[in-house]
Design an enzyme around this catalytic site. Structure first.
Site, PDB file in Angstrom:
ATOM      1  N   ARG A 161    -120.854  -9.345  46.030  1.00 54.18           N
ATOM      2  CA  ARG A 161    -121.359  -9.140  44.663  1.00 54.18           C
ATOM      3  C   ARG A 161    -120.215  -9.228  43.648  1.00 54.18           C
ATOM      4  NH1 ARG A 161    -124.324  -3.436  43.474  1.00 54.18           N
ATOM      5  NH2 ARG A 161    -122.228  -2.674  43.807  1.00 54.18           N
ATOM      6  N   LYS A 176    -109.952  -4.875  48.483  1.00 55.37           N
ATOM      7  CA  LYS A 176    -109.745  -3.851  49.511  1.00 55.37           C
ATOM      8  C   LYS A 176    -111.116  -3.378  49.985  1.00 55.37           C
ATOM      9  CE  LYS A 176    -109.507   0.356  49.988  1.00 55.37           C
ATOM     10  NZ  LYS A 176    -110.242   0.389  51.279  1.00 55.37           N
ATOM     11  N   SER A 178    -113.725  -1.746  52.747  1.00 56.77           N
ATOM     12  CA  SER A 178    -113.573  -0.492  53.490  1.00 56.77           C
ATOM     13  C   SER A 178    -112.876  -0.722  54.830  1.00 56.77           C
ATOM     14  CB  SER A 178    -114.950   0.112  53.733  1.00 56.77           C
ATOM     15  OG  SER A 178    -114.830   1.190  54.617  1.00 56.77           O
ATOM     16  N   GLY A 229    -118.312   2.656  45.227  1.00 56.45           N
ATOM     17  CA  GLY A 229    -118.091   3.778  46.135  1.00 56.45           C
ATOM     18  C   GLY A 229    -118.579   5.071  45.524  1.00 56.45           C
ATOM     19  N   SER A 230    -117.979   6.165  45.942  1.00 56.52           N
ATOM     20  CA  SER A 230    -118.491   7.479  45.553  1.00 56.52           C
ATOM     21  C   SER A 230    -118.091   7.846  44.116  1.00 56.52           C
ATOM     22  CB  SER A 230    -117.946   8.537  46.508  1.00 56.52           C
ATOM     23  OG  SER A 230    -116.538   8.564  46.418  1.00 56.52           O
ATOM     24  N   VAL A 233    -114.431   9.383  43.923  1.00 55.80           N
ATOM     25  CA  VAL A 233    -113.303   8.445  43.844  1.00 55.80           C
ATOM     26  C   VAL A 233    -113.348   7.706  42.496  1.00 55.80           C
ATOM     27  CG1 VAL A 233    -112.194   6.424  44.878  1.00 55.80           C
ATOM     28  CG2 VAL A 233    -113.065   8.240  46.348  1.00 55.80           C
ATOM     29  N   GLU A 251    -119.354   1.155  40.256  1.00 56.47           N
ATOM     30  CA  GLU A 251    -120.712   1.271  40.815  1.00 56.47           C
ATOM     31  C   GLU A 251    -120.675   2.468  41.747  1.00 56.47           C
ATOM     32  OE1 GLU A 251    -123.296  -0.251  39.935  1.00 56.47           O
ATOM     33  OE2 GLU A 251    -122.872  -2.323  39.382  1.00 56.47           O
ATOM     34  N   CYS A 285    -126.879   3.433  48.335  1.00 54.17           N
ATOM     35  CA  CYS A 285    -126.743   4.122  47.040  1.00 54.17           C
ATOM     36  C   CYS A 285    -128.078   4.196  46.298  1.00 54.17           C
ATOM     37  CB  CYS A 285    -125.700   3.435  46.177  1.00 54.17           C
ATOM     38  SG  CYS A 285    -126.079   1.707  45.853  1.00 54.17           S
TER      39      CYS A 285
HETATM   40  P1  NAD Z   1    -115.710   6.181  49.007  1.00 59.63           P
HETATM   41  O1  NAD Z   1    -115.647   6.417  47.549  1.00 59.63           O
HETATM   42  O2  NAD Z   1    -115.152   7.197  49.915  1.00 59.63           O
HETATM   43  O3  NAD Z   1    -114.956   4.815  49.375  1.00 59.63           O
HETATM   44  C1  NAD Z   1    -115.247   3.593  48.708  1.00 59.63           C
HETATM   45  C2  NAD Z   1    -114.018   2.695  48.774  1.00 59.63           C
HETATM   46  O4  NAD Z   1    -112.967   3.330  48.049  1.00 59.63           O
HETATM   47  C3  NAD Z   1    -113.467   2.473  50.186  1.00 59.63           C
HETATM   48  O5  NAD Z   1    -112.961   1.164  50.283  1.00 59.63           O
HETATM   49  C4  NAD Z   1    -112.352   3.484  50.267  1.00 59.63           C
HETATM   50  O6  NAD Z   1    -111.341   3.123  51.210  1.00 59.63           O
HETATM   51  C5  NAD Z   1    -111.806   3.454  48.851  1.00 59.63           C
HETATM   52  N1  NAD Z   1    -111.101   4.660  48.405  1.00 59.63           N
HETATM   53  C6  NAD Z   1    -111.199   5.927  48.893  1.00 59.63           C
HETATM   54  N2  NAD Z   1    -110.366   6.747  48.206  1.00 59.63           N
HETATM   55  C7  NAD Z   1    -109.740   5.982  47.273  1.00 59.63           C
HETATM   56  C8  NAD Z   1    -108.775   6.256  46.256  1.00 59.63           C
HETATM   57  N3  NAD Z   1    -108.275   7.481  46.051  1.00 59.63           N
HETATM   58  N4  NAD Z   1    -108.376   5.229  45.466  1.00 59.63           N
HETATM   59  C9  NAD Z   1    -108.874   3.987  45.642  1.00 59.63           C
HETATM   60  N5  NAD Z   1    -109.780   3.674  46.598  1.00 59.63           N
HETATM   61  C10 NAD Z   1    -110.213   4.659  47.396  1.00 59.63           C
HETATM   62  O7  NAD Z   1    -117.226   5.873  49.335  1.00 59.63           O
HETATM   63  P2  NAD Z   1    -117.889   5.522  50.734  1.00 59.63           P
HETATM   64  O8  NAD Z   1    -118.079   6.758  51.521  1.00 59.63           O
HETATM   65  O9  NAD Z   1    -117.162   4.386  51.360  1.00 59.63           O
HETATM   66  O10 NAD Z   1    -119.292   4.934  50.239  1.00 59.63           O
HETATM   67  C11 NAD Z   1    -120.360   5.746  49.932  1.00 59.63           C
HETATM   68  C12 NAD Z   1    -120.534   5.916  48.439  1.00 59.63           C
HETATM   69  O11 NAD Z   1    -120.567   4.663  47.790  1.00 59.63           O
HETATM   70  C13 NAD Z   1    -121.857   6.584  48.111  1.00 59.63           C
HETATM   71  O12 NAD Z   1    -121.657   7.549  47.103  1.00 59.63           O
HETATM   72  C14 NAD Z   1    -122.707   5.435  47.592  1.00 59.63           C
HETATM   73  O13 NAD Z   1    -123.756   5.835  46.746  1.00 59.63           O
HETATM   74  C15 NAD Z   1    -121.693   4.603  46.905  1.00 59.63           C
HETATM   75  N6  NAD Z   1    -122.138   3.217  46.758  1.00 59.63           N
HETATM   76  C16 NAD Z   1    -122.495   2.776  45.516  1.00 59.63           C
HETATM   77  C17 NAD Z   1    -122.974   1.477  45.345  1.00 59.63           C
HETATM   78  C18 NAD Z   1    -123.398   0.970  43.983  1.00 59.63           C
HETATM   79  O14 NAD Z   1    -123.557  -0.229  43.829  1.00 59.63           O
HETATM   80  N7  NAD Z   1    -123.608   1.832  42.996  1.00 59.63           N
HETATM   81  C19 NAD Z   1    -123.069   0.618  46.444  1.00 59.63           C
HETATM   82  C20 NAD Z   1    -122.676   1.094  47.688  1.00 59.63           C
HETATM   83  C21 NAD Z   1    -122.210   2.400  47.843  1.00 59.63           C
END
Ligand code: NAD
Length: 482
Positions: A161, A176, A178, A229-230, A233, A251, A285
């Site tokens: 995307r 980067k 996961s 991601g979350s 973060v 996102e 998500c």
């Molecule tokens: P996460 O935030 O733990 O990790 C996401 C990414 O960020 C990974 O690549 C991880 O290695 C990296 N990351 C972790 N800590 C970081 C930091 N301090 N600095 C930079 N990068 C860092 O999330 P997750 O557990 O991998 O994924 C689940 C979350 O993602 C859920 O909250 C979900 O809702 C969300 N998500 C959102 C969407 C969207 O489009 N809105 C899509 C997919 C997932």
């Protein structure tokens, strides 16, 4: 399995180890066995990747859009034709059922196709001026080098995307993906490279997420970070972005409500809701999470849901009969279990499921679970669960249920089911969410923006908005003569 996926980082067109040769293991969530090891990069590797992307930027940005488009279209065709092979790898690293993985690869291919076409129509515009003889010309330019950090839950869709839009726009990328699911991203990277993407236009690294994130934040050569991601973060990136006023698009998480009105076909909606809820073991998500069902249909709705949940087949994703795979890792499984335990202590009723399952004493399998909470105030309703937990509650009036749906900091997807158009309109308008699906279970589309409001996001991926997120307007104002 697709042959020869390199288990290396891609930097400046070369497959590389981390500078200090460290690696990180990728484990199969269905049995904890080693799938591969990939380089564990740190800040220094990230800096080299950013510089490689800087070198590639001038050439890629200047490449005519039709030529850029051709590379992406060819890559899309190869992703499509190899979707089964890529999906096999995705199942090994993510655990999801093979049918879901193949479907995801096809959507990833569609993203490359769509952006390859859309970039041809990024016209810019001429703005009429108040001043005679003056011409105001607004052109769109690629932002520059972008860092793209993505989550594991959609190993192909999440990177595709952002990569597709960024590369179409003429940006170069330091990705980067996961560390849980690096191989699908590497498979797509290899396909892009083999279809003529110049060296350095897409760099792929994994490793110390915080260190890499920090390198992207502080390096002035990286002009934007796209993060999927979350919310936690995402918050850290917002703080870190102050150092270089980094352009961010985020996102983030969700906690999607579903409102089911009294006039639906109860059996049809209840059964379809189970399929929607447990896709990717609920690790989505935009997963429907909090189901508010009108009191008059509650008991029959609940019994259809319970019966279909109990028919689900939990198992390894490569087994044909599996309808739900394992959770991604032990940490995620523990989170879900804690949310369930706490919610029961707070008054929720466990209708079915609620425990881990041991399949050959291996893997992170969890029972598809149904919780009922009349108040809708227990933890499973408040937090993003990101797991196989169907949280059911009840409502009496439309105003009351709109308030309940909106009682969250998240604002990503929301769903409403019903047949009275005025009621549906009132609910859709009243829901404070970026994507409201009316009588369907998919709230988003390749050709439309992914919209997270409140604490679910900033900026957009997907659709035209996604493309313009990787471009900056530049105003050239022409006077009459020198
Ligand atoms: P996460 O935030 O733990 O990790 C996401 C990414 O960020 C990974 O690549 C991880 O290695 C990296 N990351 C972790 N800590 C970081 C930091 N301090 N600095 C930079 N990068 C860092 O999330 P997750 O557990 O991998 O994924 C689940 C979350 O993602 C859920 O909250 C979900 O809702 C969300 N998500 C959102 C969407 C969207 O489009 N809105 C899509 C997919 C997932």
């Amino acid at each position: 399995m697709m042959n020869n996926i390199p288990n290396k980082a891609l930097i400046g067109g070369l497959w590389k180890d981390a500078i200090d040769n460290k690696t990180i293991d990728v484990l199969n969530p269905a049995n904890n066995e080693l799938v591969a090891s990939v380089p564990f990069c740190t800040e220094a590797d990230a800096a080299i990747a950013i510089e490689a992307a800087q070198v590639a930027f001038e050439g890629w940005a200047a490449t005519p859009v039709y030529q850029r488009s051709e590379v992406l279209l060819n890559a899309a065709a190869e992703i499509r034709s190899k979707s089964k092979e890529i999906a096999d790898i995705m199942v090994l690293e993510s655990g999801k059922p093979i049918k879901e993985a193949i479907g995801e690869c096809l959507v990833a291919a569609d993203l490359f196709t769509w952006y390859a076409e859309e970039i041809k129509r990024s016209y810019g515009r001429t703005i009429p001026s108040k001043k005679p003889g003056r011409k105001l010309q607004l052109n769109y330019h690629p932002v520059g080098v972008v860092g793209i950090i993505t989550a594991w839950n959609f190993p192909a869709y999440n990177p595709a995307r952002a990569w597709a839009a960024a590369l179409a726009a003429g940006c170069t990328v330091v990705a980067k993906p996961s560390e849980e699911t690096p191989l699908t991203a590497l498979a797509m990277g290899k396909i892009l490279k083999n279809n003529g993407l110049p060296d350095g236009a897409l760099n792929i690294i994994f490793g110390d997420a915080e260190a890499i994130g920090n390198a992207l934040l502080v390096h002035t050569g990286c002009r934007k970070i796209s993060f999927t991601g979350s919310t936690n973060v995402g918050r850290k990136l917002i703080v870190g972005s102050a150092k270089t006023i980094k352009n961010l698009s985020l996102e983030l998480g969700g906690n999607a409500p579903v409102i089911v009105c009294a006039d639906v076909d109860v059996e049809k909606v209840a059964k379809a809701s189970v399929v929607a809820k447990f896709r990717n073991a609920g690790q989505v998500c935009v997963a429907p999470q909090r189901f508010y069902v009108h009191r008059s249909i509650l008991e029959s709705f609940k019994s259809f849901v319970k019966s279909d949940i109990e028919k689900m087949v939990v198992g390894p994703g490569l087994e044909e009969q599996t309808t739900m795979g394992p959770m991604i890792n032990a940490r995620q499984l523990k989170n879900v279990q804690e949310i369930i335990t706490k919610s029961i202590a707070e008054g929720a009723e466990l209708i079915t499921g609620g425990s881990p399952i041991s399949i050959n004493q291996k893997g992170h399998f969890f029972q598809p679970t149904l919780l009922y909470d009349e108040t809708g105030k227990t933890g499973a309703f408040k937090n993003e669960v990101f797991g196989p937990v169907y949280c059911l509650s009840v409502f009496d009036t439309i105003d009351e249920v709109i308030d309940k749906a909106n009682s969250t900091e998240y604002g990503l997807a929301a769903f409403v089911w019903g047949n009275d158009v005025h009621t549906l309109e009132k609910i859709a308008k009243g829901m404070e969410f970026g994507m409201v699906a009316v009588n369907e279970w998919v709230a988003h589309a390749t050709e439309a923006p992914f919209v997270g409001i409140k604490q679910s996001g900033l900026g957009h991926e997907s659709g035209q908005e996604g493309l313009y997120g990787y471009m900056e307007p530049k105003l050239i104002s022409w006077g009459e003569s020198a």
